[in-house]
Design an enzyme around this catalytic site. Structure first.
Site, PDB file in Angstrom:
ATOM      1  CB  SER A 149      -0.914  -0.019   0.986  1.00 18.63           C
ATOM      2  OG  SER A 149      -1.797   1.093   1.115  1.00 18.63           O
ATOM      3  NE  ARG A 219      -9.042   1.291  10.973  1.00 15.26           N
ATOM      4  CZ  ARG A 219      -8.052   0.952  10.566  1.00 15.26           C
ATOM      5  NH1 ARG A 219      -7.474   1.574   9.519  1.00 15.26           N
ATOM      6  NH2 ARG A 219      -7.497  -0.223  10.780  1.00 15.26           N
ATOM      7  CG  ASP A 315      -6.351  -3.868  -3.544  1.00 11.73           C
ATOM      8  OD1 ASP A 315      -7.195  -2.945  -3.271  1.00 11.73           O
ATOM      9  OD2 ASP A 315      -5.072  -3.641  -3.273  1.00 11.73           O
ATOM     10  CG  HIS A 348      -5.837  -2.209   0.046  1.00 14.39           C
ATOM     11  ND1 HIS A 348      -4.766  -2.163  -0.778  1.00 14.39           N
ATOM     12  CD2 HIS A 348      -5.361  -1.449   1.321  1.00 14.39           C
ATOM     13  CE1 HIS A 348      -3.856  -1.323  -0.589  1.00 14.39           C
ATOM     14  NE2 HIS A 348      -4.047  -1.005   0.607  1.00 14.39           N
ATOM     15  CG  ASP A 349      -7.236  -5.238   5.386  1.00 15.31           C
ATOM     16  OD1 ASP A 349      -6.525  -4.389   5.146  1.00 15.31           O
ATOM     17  OD2 ASP A 349      -8.087  -5.278   6.444  1.00 15.31           O
TER      18      ASP A 349
END
Length: 379
Positions: A149, A219, A315, A348-349
């Site tokens: 990232s 968040r 992602d 994405h994680d």
């Protein structure tokens, strides 16, 4: 089993000129190292962290529960980046809130807490400060710079800013710049923080408050973008928090709402609001091709490293198409590049999670690197 990690700190008195034109006359960087530097000092691997991570890449702190490093599954003895072979360095970026100089520190000129007056920093500024720490450790050339990232952007920047000092650049789940959608997500998160009544223009420390409401929303917005649609639906779907609908517009009705509120609450307890603004803006500003008439091939012409570029099919924040832009530009420059698109479901994680196809690839790549380094350990 995780090993014991020990934070270290290094201070610098030589001024660091920032991209903005401002400078930091004095600053410190908090870092951790794992493994041993060999005699030739050619086995060092720098790990660059993403938005809310830190120098604590791997291992545990003996005096703290739940203190496992954020990439502990990737780095350590016998792991894909094997600390029996490599000397791994994790550095906390300037402007962060985990030990390096940042908004929570005292401005030496005003003798007040920096707060919102802390200078805006860029990916390139981080790379330049990291290079000073690497030099101070006596390392002239890194075996690899690696990150996911925002960390991947730093790995790419290292290969551009210091081409003679990087043998391999490992860029994971990243992009050559943010698209408008990503900038938009960052801006919504920043507005949530800035518009919190407890923000006080970024000088909330003086009021002894924290803009927790804004941080929570920031968040929550960010976390939505880290998960794939499939994972979110399989994990939560439309499952209710209670047995029946409560007919409330204020209370939690669905499990996904509960999950996001929990993530926001936890984040607001440890992360600094000004740091969030700084780091998301650094993400926005990263665009190495802008000085080359938006030609990424020309921008990467100066690189000399070999590259491993990895993307994940689900992602949607940093899609595989963005990684392929990097790969295309590298190929056009005739650079050595290995590319993999992993069909992992996590969004994405995925770069933080274990997947045999992903970890096996990284393991094989670093095993090939290790064949070319000196096995003699430095005393």
């Amino acid at each position: 089993m995780s090993f014991i990690a020990t934070p270290q700190m290094m201070s610098f008195s030589e001024p660091l000129l920032l991209s903005s034109g401002e400078k930091l006359d004095h600053y410190r960087l908090t870092y951790e190292t794992y493994g041993k530097l060999n005699a030739a000092k050619d086995n060092a691997v720098l790990i660059c962290h993403a938005l809310n991570a830190s120098h604590h890449v791997a291992g545990v702190y003996p005096d703290k529960e739940d203190s496992v490093g954020w990439w502990d599954t990737m780095i350590g003895p016998g792991r894909p980046v094997d600390t029996n072979q490599f000397f791994v360095i994790g550095i906390n970026n300037l402007g962060s809130c985990f030990g390096s100089t940042g908004p929570m520190d005292i401005n030496p000129i005003t003798q007040n807490i920096w707060g919102a007056d802390f200078p805006v920093v860029t990916v390139e500024d981080w790379v330049h400060s990291q290079e000073k720490l690497v030099n101070a450790l006596g390392i002239n050339r890194l075996a690899a710079v690696m990150g996911g990232s925002l960390g991947g952007m730093q790995a790419l920047s290292w290969a551009m800013e210091f081409p003679e000092k990087v043998a391999h650049s490992v860029v994971i789940a990243s992009a050559p710049n943010l698209n408008a959608e990503n900038i938009a997500f960052n801006e919504v998160a920043r507005r949530a923080i800035v518009n919190d009544p407890e923000f006080h223009g970024g000088h909330f420390y003086e009021h002894k408050v924290i803009p927790q409401r804004g941080l929570k929303i920031a968040r929550m917005v960010g976390h939505i973008t880290y998960l794939s649609d499939d994972v979110m639906n399989s994990k939560f779907g439309r499952t209710l928090k209670n047995e029946k609908i409560q007919f409330s517009t204020q209370n939690v009705e669905f499990q996904i709402e509960s999950y996001l509120r929990y993530q926001g609450e936890k984040f607001s307890e440890y992360f600094d609001a000004n740091t969030y603004l700084l780091i998301t803006r650094a993400l926005d500003y990263f665009d190495p091709a802008k000085d080359y008439e938006n030609n990424l091939t020309r921008a990467l012409e100066k690189t000399k490293a070999n590259f491993l570029v990895i993307s994940f099919k689900t992602d949607w924040r940093f899609s595989p198409a963005r990684s392929r832009e990097i790969v295309k530009a590298l190929i056009e420059n005739k650079r050595g590049v290995t590319y993999a698109e992993i069909d992992a479901p996590h969004g994405h994680d995925a770069f933080l999670l274990e997947d045999d196809r992903y970890t096996s690839l990284v393991r094989a790549y670093f095993k090939n690197i290790s064949k070319k380094i000196d096995s003699t350990v430095s005393e």
